[in-house]
Design a protein around this motif. Structure first.
Motif, mmCIF file in Angstrom:
data_model
loop_
_atom_site.group_PDB
_atom_site.id
_atom_site.type_symbol
_atom_site.label_atom_id
_atom_site.label_comp_id
_atom_site.label_asym_id
_atom_site.label_seq_id
_atom_site.Cartn_x
_atom_site.Cartn_y
_atom_site.Cartn_z
ATOM 1 N N GLU A 82 45.323 42.593 29.668
ATOM 2 C CA GLU A 82 44.718 43.579 30.573
ATOM 3 C C GLU A 82 43.276 43.889 30.176
ATOM 4 O O GLU A 82 42.381 43.945 31.015
ATOM 5 N N LEU A 83 43.054 44.093 28.864
ATOM 6 C CA LEU A 83 41.696 44.366 28.401
ATOM 7 C C LEU A 83 40.816 43.125 28.563
ATOM 8 O O LEU A 83 39.630 43.233 28.885
ATOM 9 N N ALA A 84 41.403 41.957 28.338
ATOM 10 C CA ALA A 84 40.650 40.711 28.528
ATOM 11 C C ALA A 84 40.130 40.639 29.956
ATOM 12 O O ALA A 84 38.938 40.371 30.186
ATOM 13 N N PHE A 85 41.010 40.894 30.905
ATOM 14 C CA PHE A 85 40.612 40.835 32.310
ATOM 15 C C PHE A 85 39.555 41.887 32.624
ATOM 16 O O PHE A 85 38.595 41.622 33.353
ATOM 17 N N GLN A 86 39.701 43.085 32.077
ATOM 18 C CA GLN A 86 38.750 44.158 32.334
ATOM 19 C C GLN A 86 37.344 43.781 31.872
ATOM 20 O O GLN A 86 36.353 44.027 32.572
ATOM 21 N N TYR A 87 37.248 43.161 30.692
ATOM 22 C CA TYR A 87 35.928 42.777 30.182
ATOM 23 C C TYR A 87 35.353 41.601 30.969
ATOM 24 O O TYR A 87 34.156 41.558 31.236
ATOM 25 N N TYR A 88 36.203 40.654 31.340
ATOM 26 C CA TYR A 88 35.733 39.558 32.185
ATOM 27 C C TYR A 88 35.222 40.107 33.515
ATOM 28 O O TYR A 88 34.174 39.692 34.014
ATOM 29 N N GLN A 89 35.981 41.040 34.086
ATOM 30 C CA GLN A 89 35.602 41.632 35.368
ATOM 31 C C GLN A 89 34.270 42.365 35.250
ATOM 32 O O GLN A 89 33.395 42.248 36.117
ATOM 33 N N SER A 90 34.106 43.111 34.149
ATOM 34 C CA SER A 90 32.869 43.859 33.924
ATOM 35 C C SER A 90 31.671 42.913 33.842
ATOM 36 O O SER A 90 30.625 43.157 34.453
ATOM 37 N N ALA A 91 31.824 41.822 33.090
ATOM 38 C CA ALA A 91 30.731 40.862 32.941
ATOM 39 C C ALA A 91 30.461 40.127 34.254
ATOM 40 O O ALA A 91 29.314 39.863 34.610
ATOM 41 N N ALA A 92 31.529 39.813 34.987
ATOM 42 C CA ALA A 92 31.380 39.132 36.277
ATOM 43 C C ALA A 92 30.620 40.009 37.259
ATOM 44 O O ALA A 92 29.755 39.528 38.002
#
Length: 268
Positions: free
Chosen positions: A131-141
């Motif tokens: 979940e945190l992995a996706f959140q950081y990817y989403q933030s950078a995207a």
């Protein structure tokens, strides 16, 4: 004190000292470092404040790891990259948890957030947390990082409900954004997977292959062998395969099996 720089596909993103400072320190940190001298007011410069919080070697470390992740991702999707990171930490004597700590302080920088997402995705220097992995990817995207766009698209392409529900439409949207933002060959290859028109699919694979993405190179070879999206040409397929053999010294089991089947097909 040098600033951090990470090479994007279309332009170099260089975080200035000011940007690094605002992303790394808190207001309480500034109050601690900025102090009143008995004779005159002394206000620490951004360079001095930054030096007290994060060292140039730390910035160089994260910049190197970021480049390693992006460069490898542009060549092929390879789960062994996790082992590459672990080997680096072992050989350099640096704790992966130390790198994770630095990333946590500077996660507002898009490329660093991408790396932080990678650490969470595979449990490098921290507990694995999709979940945190996706959140950081989403933030950078959201901030324009083309590699994180691929990662977000991958989650929507393959997720089974955690951290997101599978959504092919959203996956394609992020792959397309990655291609438009950074012309990323991996994103183009993912788009080709979803293309229904064989000719368009082949052209996408071909472009991604020219960009250096190895999985796309394999797909182009297969297209020439079976006549998918292009006129069947066994000699062209073999020449491309032979080029790959010469360029790559190590082959995994699946690639060796592919080569064996290819040879059994009558070319050798």
């Amino acid at each position: 004190m040098s600033t951090s720089s990470d090479n994007n596909t279309q332009n170099d993103y260089v975080a200035t000292t000011e940007e690094m400072l605002t992303k790394i320190i808190t207001s309480s940190d500034i109050e601690l470092i900025t102090y009143n001298n008995t004779q005159n007011d002394y206000v620490a410069t951004t360079e001095e404040m930054l030096t007290k919080i994060i060292t140039s070697s730390d910035i160089e470390l994260i910049t190197y790891l970021s480049k390693l992740l992006i460069d490898t991702g542009r060549i092929e999707y390879d789960p062994k990259i996790v082992q590459i990171f672990e080997n680096y930490f072992t050989d350099s004597g640096i704790q992966s948890s130390h790198a994770f700590s630095i990333l946590s302080k500077s996660s507002s920088i898009p490329r660093y957030a991408t790396l932080l997402g990678f650490f969470y995705q595979y449990g490098i220097g921290t507990t694995q947390n999709e979940e945190l992995a996706f959140q950081y990817y989403q933030s950078a995207a959201d901030k324009g990082d083309s590699f994180s766009m691929i990662q977000v698209g991958w989650y929507y392409d393959n997720a089974s409900g955690n951290p997101v529900r599978r959504d092919a439409k959203k996956a394609l949207e992020y792959y397309k954004k990655s291609v438009e933002t950074g012309n990323h060959p991996q994103a183009l290859c993912h788009l080709a997977y979803h293309e229904q028109n064989e000719r368009k699919m082949f052209l996408m694979y071909e472009e991604a292959a020219i960009g250096g993405f190895r999985d796309a190179q394999r797909q182009v070879i297969a297209s020439y062998r079976y006549g998918s999206g292009i006129e069947k040409d066994l000699h062209k397929a073999f020449r491309l395969l032979w080029k790959r053999i010469k360029e790559k010294s190590k082959w995994n089991f699946n690639e060796l099996e592919y080569l064996k089947l290819f040879c059994l097909g009558g070319l050798m």
